[in-house]
Design an enzyme around this catalytic site. Structure first.
Site, PDB file in Angstrom:
ATOM      1  CG  ASP A  20      -2.013   0.987   1.166  1.00 39.13           C
ATOM      2  OD1 ASP A  20      -2.312   1.480   0.056  1.00 39.13           O
ATOM      3  OD2 ASP A  20      -2.593   1.304   2.225  1.00 39.13           O
ATOM      4  N   GLY A  21       0.309   2.351  -0.511  1.00 40.83           N
ATOM      5  CA  GLY A  21       0.974   3.653  -0.400  1.00 40.83           C
ATOM      6  C   GLY A  21       1.626   4.151  -1.677  1.00 40.83           C
ATOM      7  CD1 TRP A  25       7.472   6.611  -2.118  1.00 40.71           C
ATOM      8  CD2 TRP A  25       7.067   7.091  -4.270  1.00 40.71           C
ATOM      9  NE1 TRP A  25       8.691   6.698  -2.764  1.00 40.71           N
ATOM     10  CE2 TRP A  25       8.459   6.993  -4.094  1.00 40.71           C
ATOM     11  CE3 TRP A  25       6.572   7.387  -5.543  1.00 40.71           C
ATOM     12  CZ2 TRP A  25       9.366   7.181  -5.133  1.00 40.71           C
ATOM     13  CZ3 TRP A  25       7.478   7.581  -6.587  1.00 40.71           C
ATOM     14  CH2 TRP A  25       8.849   7.469  -6.369  1.00 40.71           C
ATOM     15  NE  ARG A  33      -4.086   7.063  -7.278  1.00 39.49           N
ATOM     16  CZ  ARG A  33      -4.036   6.602  -6.030  1.00 39.49           C
ATOM     17  NH1 ARG A  33      -3.855   7.435  -5.034  1.00 39.49           N
ATOM     18  NH2 ARG A  33      -4.176   5.309  -5.781  1.00 39.49           N
ATOM     19  CG  HIS A  37       0.278   2.363  -9.346  1.00 39.24           C
ATOM     20  ND1 HIS A  37       0.007   1.936  -8.067  1.00 39.24           N
ATOM     21  CD2 HIS A  37      -0.817   3.061  -9.740  1.00 39.24           C
ATOM     22  CE1 HIS A  37      -1.207   2.355  -7.705  1.00 39.24           C
ATOM     23  NE2 HIS A  37      -1.723   3.053  -8.697  1.00 39.24           N
ATOM     24  CD  GLU A  67     -12.807  -5.348  -2.509  1.00 39.66           C
ATOM     25  OE1 GLU A  67     -11.600  -5.652  -2.646  1.00 39.66           O
ATOM     26  OE2 GLU A  67     -13.678  -6.180  -2.174  1.00 39.66           O
ATOM     27  CG  LEU A 131       9.795 -16.963  -3.635  1.00 40.25           C
ATOM     28  CD1 LEU A 131       9.779 -16.923  -2.101  1.00 40.25           C
ATOM     29  CD2 LEU A 131      10.104 -15.571  -4.182  1.00 40.25           C
ATOM     30  CB  SER A 196      -7.556  -4.064   2.599  1.00 36.63           C
ATOM     31  OG  SER A 196      -7.340  -2.848   3.246  1.00 36.63           O
TER      32      SER A 196
HETATM   33  C1  FPP Z   1      -1.664   0.371  -3.324  1.00 33.63           C
HETATM   34  O1  FPP Z   1      -1.272   1.694  -3.453  1.00 33.63           O
HETATM   35  C2  FPP Z   1      -1.243  -0.393  -4.445  1.00 33.63           C
HETATM   36  C3  FPP Z   1      -2.061  -0.966  -5.392  1.00 33.63           C
HETATM   37  C4  FPP Z   1      -3.519  -0.852  -5.444  1.00 33.63           C
HETATM   38  C5  FPP Z   1      -1.527  -1.736  -6.455  1.00 33.63           C
HETATM   39  C6  FPP Z   1      -0.266  -2.486  -6.121  1.00 33.63           C
HETATM   40  C7  FPP Z   1       0.454  -2.554  -7.353  1.00 33.63           C
HETATM   41  C8  FPP Z   1       1.792  -2.547  -7.495  1.00 33.63           C
HETATM   42  C9  FPP Z   1       2.758  -2.567  -6.406  1.00 33.63           C
HETATM   43  C10 FPP Z   1       2.357  -2.485  -8.826  1.00 33.63           C
HETATM   44  C11 FPP Z   1       1.780  -3.477  -9.789  1.00 33.63           C
HETATM   45  C12 FPP Z   1       2.271  -4.845  -9.525  1.00 33.63           C
HETATM   46  C13 FPP Z   1       2.654  -5.670 -10.503  1.00 33.63           C
HETATM   47  C14 FPP Z   1       3.082  -7.030 -10.178  1.00 33.63           C
HETATM   48  C15 FPP Z   1       2.682  -5.244 -11.885  1.00 33.63           C
HETATM   49  P1  FPP Z   1      -2.413   2.784  -3.497  1.00 33.63           P
HETATM   50  O2  FPP Z   1      -2.592   3.186  -4.922  1.00 33.63           O
HETATM   51  O3  FPP Z   1      -3.629   2.275  -2.819  1.00 33.63           O
HETATM   52  O4  FPP Z   1      -1.746   3.929  -2.670  1.00 33.63           O
HETATM   53  P2  FPP Z   1      -2.484   5.000  -1.748  1.00 33.63           P
HETATM   54  O5  FPP Z   1      -3.198   4.216  -0.668  1.00 33.63           O
HETATM   55  O6  FPP Z   1      -1.367   5.823  -1.209  1.00 33.63           O
HETATM   56  O7  FPP Z   1      -3.419   5.757  -2.639  1.00 33.63           O
END
Ligand code: FPP
Length: 246
Positions: A20-21, A25, A33, A37, A67, A131, A196
């Site tokens: 998350d985050g 970030w 945003r 990612h 979601e 792994l 979550s």
């Molecule tokens: C949460 O950050 C992250 C996600 C919803 C997606 C996680 C995805 C990745 C780490 C990259 C994609 C992965 C692969 C394998 C291609 P958020 O957007 O909810 O952050 P926030 O809470 O600060 O808004």
């Protein structure tokens, strides 16, 4: 190098992570945003690379929840593009590193070309012995439990199972995670104190570790800190200090 014995209780055999985050970030840096990612993907690569060195055998990453489809269309499209590029670029490397690529969640919800890449990746890496890297895509723990109940109910209706045969072990085996051990350690980045809808059945006895670090800052050093914290915990599984050592 960590003691990789599966019996070393100081090293979690199965680590699950709520990544998350990414958005925060990026916001803090005045970036879109999606940049968060992109940096998040770099951490995915790093953590998959270093996890085996630290003695972790199973890694389960919450990459996209059911979601998350409700996010703005542009962000969802970008995430799907990132995912496709990740699979194109990294499956070969995972294979070279003896990683088993695995997924949980409703893979049928994803765009067809991604479903095909996932199927190819699973097939290619299924005989590897290192792994087990499991990605949760279009995942919801409540949907997973509901699906397991439906699978079991179908078997009862078909006369293959009796209601008395339904037990915790059968439920566990009916989840997407059926062949995986339960997580020992659940990490959540970016400070939120919630689950979550992730692995609700499987984390009954997992140790929880929440760090303020945003996912794009979750480097190997942060994973080592989480493992050290885990090593300092006393896991009692509902028993007392004395009885859990017997
Ligand atoms: C949460 O950050 C992250 C996600 C919803 C997606 C996680 C995805 C990745 C780490 C990259 C994609 C992965 C692969 C394998 C291609 P958020 O957007 O909810 O952050 P926030 O809470 O600060 O808004």
């Amino acid at each position: 190098m960590a003691d990789q014995s599966p019996n070393n209780p100081k090293i979690p055999q199965h680590v699950a992570i709520i990544m998350d985050g990414n958005g925060r970030w990026a916001n803090e840096r005045g970036l879109a945003r999606i940049r968060g990612h992109q940096h998040g993907v770099e951490r995915v690569e790093e953590i998959i690379r270093v996890a085996p060195e630290l003695g972790i055998k199973y890694l389960t990453l919450y990459a996209f929840s059911k979601e998350n489809w409700q996010r703005p269309k542009d962000e969802v499209s970008f995430l799907m593009g990132l995912l496709a590029a990740y699979l194109d670029q990294k499956l070969e490397e995972m294979h070279r590193n003896n990683v088993v690529f695995n997924t949980i969640g409703e893979i049928g919800d994803l765009p067809k070309p991604i479903q095909e890449k996932i199927a190819q990746g699973k097939e290619k890496t299924k005989k590897n012995t290192g792994l087990v890297a499991t990605f949760a895509f279009s995942y919801s723990a409540r949907a997973e439990i509901t699906r397991a109940c439906r699978l079991i109910a179908r078997k009862v209706v078909d006369g293959v199972l009796k209601p008395e045969d339904i037990n915790e072990d059968l439920l566990s085996r009916s989840m997407y995670t059926g062949t995986l051990p339960d997580p020992d350690l659940l990490i959540r980045t970016s400070g939120e104190m919630r689950i979550s809808n992730f692995l609700l059945w499987q984390i009954s006895y997992a140790e929880l570790y929440v760090t303020e670090k945003y996912w794009p800052d979750f480097t190997k050093e942060e994973l080592v800190k989480a493992i050290e914290a885990f090593g300092g915990r006393e896991r009692r599984f509902g028993r007392t200090s004395v009885s859990s050592k017997q």
